[in-house]
Enzyme design. Structure first.
Site, PDB file in Angstrom:
ATOM      1  N   GLU A 104      32.346  42.284  45.531  1.00 54.14           N
ATOM      2  CA  GLU A 104      32.752  42.985  44.313  1.00 54.14           C
ATOM      3  C   GLU A 104      31.611  43.128  43.324  1.00 54.14           C
ATOM      4  OE1 GLU A 104      35.974  40.852  42.525  1.00 54.14           O
ATOM      5  OE2 GLU A 104      36.838  40.451  44.492  1.00 54.14           O
ATOM      6  N   CYS A 108      36.178  37.096  38.751  1.00 52.43           N
ATOM      7  CA  CYS A 108      35.489  36.784  39.984  1.00 52.43           C
ATOM      8  C   CYS A 108      36.361  36.609  41.239  1.00 52.43           C
ATOM      9  CB  CYS A 108      34.847  35.451  39.666  1.00 52.43           C
ATOM     10  SG  CYS A 108      33.299  35.217  40.310  1.00 52.43           S
TER      11      CYS A 108
HETATM   12  N1  SAH Z   1      28.252  30.467  40.929  1.00 50.84           N
HETATM   13  C1  SAH Z   1      27.721  30.921  39.693  1.00 50.84           C
HETATM   14  C2  SAH Z   1      27.975  32.374  39.374  1.00 50.84           C
HETATM   15  C3  SAH Z   1      29.318  32.958  39.732  1.00 50.84           C
HETATM   16  S1  SAH Z   1      30.680  32.471  38.743  1.00 50.84           S
HETATM   17  C4  SAH Z   1      28.198  30.016  38.570  1.00 50.84           C
HETATM   18  O1  SAH Z   1      28.905  29.063  38.841  1.00 50.84           O
HETATM   19  O2  SAH Z   1      27.807  30.213  37.436  1.00 50.84           O
HETATM   20  C5  SAH Z   1      30.379  33.243  37.209  1.00 50.84           C
HETATM   21  C6  SAH Z   1      31.157  32.633  36.059  1.00 50.84           C
HETATM   22  O3  SAH Z   1      32.545  33.009  36.126  1.00 50.84           O
HETATM   23  C7  SAH Z   1      31.120  31.131  36.073  1.00 50.84           C
HETATM   24  O4  SAH Z   1      30.876  30.606  34.798  1.00 50.84           O
HETATM   25  C8  SAH Z   1      32.516  30.802  36.561  1.00 50.84           C
HETATM   26  O5  SAH Z   1      32.834  29.515  36.221  1.00 50.84           O
HETATM   27  C9  SAH Z   1      33.346  31.884  35.890  1.00 50.84           C
HETATM   28  N2  SAH Z   1      34.702  32.062  36.421  1.00 50.84           N
HETATM   29  C10 SAH Z   1      35.140  31.876  37.681  1.00 50.84           C
HETATM   30  N3  SAH Z   1      36.465  32.117  37.765  1.00 50.84           N
HETATM   31  C11 SAH Z   1      36.882  32.486  36.530  1.00 50.84           C
HETATM   32  C12 SAH Z   1      38.140  32.873  35.979  1.00 50.84           C
HETATM   33  N4  SAH Z   1      39.235  32.942  36.722  1.00 50.84           N
HETATM   34  N5  SAH Z   1      38.190  33.185  34.654  1.00 50.84           N
HETATM   35  C13 SAH Z   1      37.070  33.149  33.897  1.00 50.84           C
HETATM   36  N6  SAH Z   1      35.859  32.806  34.362  1.00 50.84           N
HETATM   37  C14 SAH Z   1      35.755  32.469  35.663  1.00 50.84           C
END
Ligand code: SAH
Length: 340
Positions: free
Chosen positions: A89, A330
């Protein structure tokens, strides 16, 4: 065979030299790829046919297939199909300062954060730098506009795919490539310390975002398995070295999960933890998903958390919300598509 978008300008220069050809063909080809946006090598005008024939044997130029697109006022969400049929995505967001894209770095993710939809599926493979570059190319083509900002915050852990990540940054930052300023590029990590160390020596002024999500190890370990490997104390001392060495911008992401990490004591503890560190906190209202039980904190709780950080002189923002209607969190579009 690999994608032509996988190559940095220097790789392409070496390629031509190795094939007893002129180095400057590399710049010419970059121009066709990134400025003129050709769809086939046959469109290339100023490189001789024989050279192109050789190139065609080693590299392909094939677009990513848009499987699905959802649009809301200021956000588009794309589901792409890769050459091997895997899906990833990307999300485009329109701001008053420009447009930003959130790109994926892996198919699936091994970090296993308990709140994250992407982590429900183990890593299948790394994306190539070319596949990361192509997410930008395809979206720019779709919206007929230049993208000004890039965040690597889609599916995957970019520091678990370090080589392709840095290659990707070099290609999109290059004046002959996509020309996206390094200060407009942000990489987000769950905190893999050895890679943060390596990133200190990467000679580009890109921004780093750390997914923190908890003010202590006990809570962080419940949310993020990586915290069992790299405790907060080590992470923060690494980040202090990082800041001293790079003077780049640092952000701490903190998702607010109702009754889990959004108590007033959590805010106080967070303020204490980050005191004296030159970075700011980005509070993220949780995007609820059907498969995971966590709930979003109430607006009142979010404001309280914000106020406590502010009062304690921690720079803080609340993330503007994009696309909660169209499952822009995400990993959500892929998993929804697979349910139907
Ligand atoms: N693995 C990396 C980048 C991908 S996640 C990381 O951990 O930073 C990118 C961001 O989206 C991260 O801060 C993650 O914690 C957040 N994220 C994941 N699922 C989410 C959700 N359902 N709602 C809001 N933020 C979310």
């Amino acid at each position: 065979m690999e994608s032509i978008y996988q190559l940095r300008l220097t790789d392409l220069e070496n390629y031509f030299l190795e094939h007893n050809d002129k180095k400057f063909h590399a710049s010419q080809l970059f121009d066709w790829l990134y400025k003129k946006r050709i769809k086939s090598f046959d469109e290339v005008g100023n490189i001789k046919k024989e050279t192109l024939e050789v190139l065609k044997r080693d590299y392909f130029l094939k677009p990513l297939n848009i499987l699905k697109k959802e649009e809301d006022q200021d956000v588009n969400k794309y589901l792409f199909e890769l050459v091997d049929g895997e899906k990833i995505e990307a999300v485009l967001m329109r701001h008053d300062y420009g447009t930003s894209i959130c790109v994926s770095s892996q198919v699936g993710c091994n970090m296993g954060c308990s709140f994250c939809e992407s982590g429900r599926r183990k890593k299948i493979r790394n994306l190539t730098a070319g596949e990361m570059v192509q997410q930008i190319l395809e979206v720019e083509e779709d919206i007929k506009m230049r993208i000004s900002h890039v965040v690597v915050m889609g599916i995957g852990e970019p520091f678990d795919n370090y080589e392709n990540l840095t290659r990707f940054i070099e290609i999109i930052n290059h004046p002959k490539g996509l020309e996206i300023g390094s200060r407009h590029i942000t990489v987000s990590t769950c905190g893999i310390i050895p890679k943060i160390e390596e990133f200190m020596n990467f000679p580009y002024q890109v921004n780093l975002a750390i997914s923190l999500h908890a003010p202590n190890d006990t809570l962080r370990k419940q949310l993020m398995p990586i915290a069992k490997v790299y405790p907060l104390e080590d992470l923060l001392s690494c980040l202090k070295r990082y800041l001293a060495k790079t003077s780049r911008r640092l952000t701490f992401e903190y998702i607010l999960l109702k009754d889990i990490n959004d108590h007033e004591e959590d805010a106080l503890e967070l303020a204490k933890l980050l005191k004296g560190i030159n970075g700011y906190v980005n509070l993220i209202p949780y995007n609820e998903t059907t498969h995971i039980d966590y709930k979003r904190s109430t607006p009142l709780q979010i404001m309280k958390f914000y106020d406590i950080l502010k009062k304690n002189k921690i720079p803080v923002t609340i993330r503007r919300e994009f696309g909660s209607k169209i499952s822009a969190a995400c990993g959500q579009l892929r998993s929804r598509k697979e349910e139907v």
